[in-house]
Design a protein around this motif. Structure first.
Motif, PDB file in Angstrom:
ATOM      1  N   ARG A   9      36.275  29.191  58.256  1.00 23.49           N
ATOM      2  CA  ARG A   9      35.387  29.692  57.205  1.00 23.49           C
ATOM      3  C   ARG A   9      36.254  30.541  56.284  1.00 23.49           C
ATOM      4  N   ILE A  10      36.189  30.271  55.001  1.00 28.06           N
ATOM      5  CA  ILE A  10      37.031  30.949  54.029  1.00 28.06           C
ATOM      6  C   ILE A  10      36.412  32.299  53.658  1.00 28.06           C
ATOM      7  N   GLU A  11      37.192  33.348  53.821  1.00 27.32           N
ATOM      8  CA  GLU A  11      36.765  34.707  53.494  1.00 27.32           C
ATOM      9  C   GLU A  11      37.682  35.268  52.405  1.00 27.32           C
ATOM     10  N   LEU A  12      37.095  35.988  51.453  1.00 26.46           N
ATOM     11  CA  LEU A  12      37.863  36.579  50.363  1.00 26.46           C
ATOM     12  C   LEU A  12      38.964  37.492  50.886  1.00 26.46           C
ATOM     13  N   GLU A  13      38.682  38.232  51.942  1.00 26.79           N
ATOM     14  CA  GLU A  13      39.684  39.142  52.502  1.00 26.79           C
ATOM     15  C   GLU A  13      40.931  38.382  52.963  1.00 26.79           C
ATOM     16  N   ASP A  14      40.732  37.226  53.579  1.00 22.07           N
ATOM     17  CA  ASP A  14      41.869  36.411  54.010  1.00 22.07           C
ATOM     18  C   ASP A  14      42.632  35.862  52.803  1.00 22.07           C
ATOM     19  N   MET A  15      41.895  35.467  51.775  1.00 22.34           N
ATOM     20  CA  MET A  15      42.532  34.957  50.557  1.00 22.34           C
ATOM     21  C   MET A  15      43.408  36.037  49.929  1.00 22.34           C
ATOM     22  N   ALA A  16      42.898  37.257  49.876  1.00 18.17           N
ATOM     23  CA  ALA A  16      43.647  38.368  49.282  1.00 18.17           C
ATOM     24  C   ALA A  16      44.882  38.692  50.114  1.00 18.17           C
ATOM     25  N   LEU A  17      44.768  38.597  51.435  1.00 13.95           N
ATOM     26  CA  LEU A  17      45.935  38.830  52.293  1.00 13.95           C
ATOM     27  C   LEU A  17      47.012  37.778  52.044  1.00 13.95           C
ATOM     28  N   TYR A  18      46.587  36.540  51.867  1.00  8.79           N
ATOM     29  CA  TYR A  18      47.550  35.455  51.686  1.00  8.79           C
ATOM     30  C   TYR A  18      48.191  35.502  50.299  1.00  8.79           C
ATOM     31  N   ALA A  19      47.368  35.655  49.266  1.00 12.55           N
ATOM     32  CA  ALA A  19      47.850  35.499  47.886  1.00 12.55           C
ATOM     33  C   ALA A  19      48.036  36.806  47.143  1.00 12.55           C
ATOM     34  N   GLY A  20      47.592  37.904  47.724  1.00 13.92           N
ATOM     35  CA  GLY A  20      47.600  39.169  47.000  1.00 13.92           C
ATOM     36  C   GLY A  20      46.237  39.387  46.364  1.00 13.92           C
ATOM     37  N   GLY A  21      45.880  40.641  46.170  1.00  8.98           N
ATOM     38  CA  GLY A  21      44.530  40.953  45.697  1.00  8.98           C
ATOM     39  C   GLY A  21      44.404  41.155  44.215  1.00  8.98           C
ATOM     40  N   ASP A  22      45.455  40.859  43.437  1.00  9.71           N
ATOM     41  CA  ASP A  22      45.397  41.136  42.005  1.00  9.71           C
ATOM     42  C   ASP A  22      45.470  39.868  41.149  1.00  9.71           C
ATOM     43  N   ASN A  23      45.047  38.747  41.705  1.00  9.37           N
ATOM     44  CA  ASN A  23      45.107  37.487  40.967  1.00  9.37           C
ATOM     45  C   ASN A  23      43.855  36.663  41.231  1.00  9.37           C
ATOM     46  N   LEU A  24      43.754  35.521  40.608  1.00 12.00           N
ATOM     47  CA  LEU A  24      42.537  34.696  40.729  1.00 12.00           C
ATOM     48  C   LEU A  24      42.348  34.098  42.110  1.00 12.00           C
ATOM     49  N   HIS A  25      43.322  34.271  43.006  1.00 15.60           N
ATOM     50  CA  HIS A  25      43.195  33.778  44.378  1.00 15.60           C
ATOM     51  C   HIS A  25      42.648  34.827  45.333  1.00 15.60           C
ATOM     52  N   GLY A  26      42.571  36.074  44.892  1.00 17.58           N
ATOM     53  CA  GLY A  26      42.117  37.108  45.815  1.00 17.58           C
ATOM     54  C   GLY A  26      41.288  38.205  45.189  1.00 17.58           C
ATOM     55  N   ALA A  28      37.885  38.846  42.477  1.00 16.50           N
ATOM     56  CA  ALA A  28      36.779  38.258  41.716  1.00 16.50           C
ATOM     57  C   ALA A  28      36.905  38.529  40.215  1.00 16.50           C
ATOM     58  N   GLU A  29      37.324  39.741  39.835  1.00 16.65           N
ATOM     59  CA  GLU A  29      37.470  40.060  38.412  1.00 16.65           C
ATOM     60  C   GLU A  29      38.557  39.221  37.760  1.00 16.65           C
ATOM     61  N   ALA A  30      39.681  39.053  38.435  1.00 16.92           N
ATOM     62  CA  ALA A  30      40.764  38.232  37.899  1.00 16.92           C
ATOM     63  C   ALA A  30      40.329  36.772  37.770  1.00 16.92           C
ATOM     64  N   ALA A  31      39.543  36.292  38.727  1.00 17.02           N
ATOM     65  CA  ALA A  31      39.052  34.916  38.659  1.00 17.02           C
ATOM     66  C   ALA A  31      38.127  34.742  37.459  1.00 17.02           C
ATOM     67  N   ARG A  32      37.204  35.696  37.250  1.00 17.10           N
ATOM     68  CA  ARG A  32      36.294  35.612  36.097  1.00 17.10           C
ATOM     69  C   ARG A  32      37.072  35.668  34.784  1.00 17.10           C
ATOM     70  N   ALA A  33      38.099  36.517  34.721  1.00 22.08           N
ATOM     71  CA  ALA A  33      38.916  36.622  33.511  1.00 22.08           C
ATOM     72  C   ALA A  33      39.635  35.308  33.216  1.00 22.08           C
ATOM     73  N   ALA A  34      39.881  34.518  34.256  1.00 22.63           N
ATOM     74  CA  ALA A  34      40.529  33.218  34.094  1.00 22.63           C
ATOM     75  C   ALA A  34      39.521  32.097  33.849  1.00 22.63           C
ATOM     76  N   GLY A  35      38.228  32.455  33.748  1.00 19.61           N
ATOM     77  CA  GLY A  35      37.201  31.462  33.469  1.00 19.61           C
ATOM     78  C   GLY A  35      36.604  30.796  34.694  1.00 19.61           C
ATOM     79  N   LEU A  36      36.859  31.349  35.868  1.00 25.04           N
ATOM     80  CA  LEU A  36      36.323  30.782  37.110  1.00 25.04           C
ATOM     81  C   LEU A  36      35.096  31.560  37.560  1.00 25.04           C
ATOM     82  N   SER A  37      34.222  30.899  38.296  1.00 28.73           N
ATOM     83  CA  SER A  37      33.028  31.578  38.806  1.00 28.73           C
ATOM     84  C   SER A  37      33.333  32.448  40.020  1.00 28.73           C
ATOM     85  N   ALA A  38      34.429  32.167  40.698  1.00 26.72           N
ATOM     86  CA  ALA A  38      34.829  32.914  41.899  1.00 26.72           C
ATOM     87  C   ALA A  38      36.309  32.658  42.144  1.00 26.72           C
ATOM     88  N   PRO A  39      36.956  33.490  42.949  1.00 29.89           N
ATOM     89  CA  PRO A  39      38.348  33.217  43.311  1.00 29.89           C
ATOM     90  C   PRO A  39      38.462  31.861  44.006  1.00 29.89           C
TER      91      PRO A  39
END
Length: 126
Positions: A9-26, A28-39
């Motif tokens: 099960r994909i969890e945002l916390e795991d995504m942020a650990l893997y990719a870092g928390g300051d981009n569209l992969h981890g 939510a704000e960065a994902a929205r700024a990139a035009g995505l509905s979610a990371p």
């Protein structure tokens, strides 16, 4: 040939650990700024789940003898559940086992393939 199955099960916390928390992969704000509905999950993280399946099936030697090629079909977001799978496409006997070719994939909770690929591995034994 039966492959070990991986279900995650994909969890945002795991995504942020893997990719870092300051981009569209981890983040939510960065994902929205990139035009995505979610990371969206980074491809390397998805590939890791398939490598987990292959190592569970073929053991640690897969890291030095295996090969993987992947194609990413759909985005994966927090809350999705992924299941690995694969089928044997070719087997060539060797003196101590076989070299096997596989079609591999990850499906989401809706049964849609989100990643597909091919793998080659050395299987020990008769």
């Amino acid at each position: 040939m039966k492959l070990a199955s991986v279900v995650r099960r994909i969890e945002l916390e795991d995504m942020a650990l893997y990719a870092g928390g300051d981009n569209l992969h981890g983040n939510a704000e960065a994902a929205r700024a990139a035009g995505l509905s979610a990371p969206i999950v980074q491809g390397g993280q998805l590939g890791g789940y398939l490598h987990e399946m292959l190592v569970a099936t073929f053991g640690m030697p897969f890291f030095s003898t295996g090969e993987v090629s992947l194609t990413f079909l759909k985005t994966v977001k927090p809350g999705d559940t992924l299941t690995s799978g694969g089928t044997l496409t070719k087997e060539v006997p060797t003196d101590d086992g076989a070299v096997v070719d596989l079609d591999i994939w990850l499906t989401n909770q809706n049964g849609e393939k989100v990643v597909v690929g091919r793998a080659r591995a050395q299987r020990k034994g008769p």
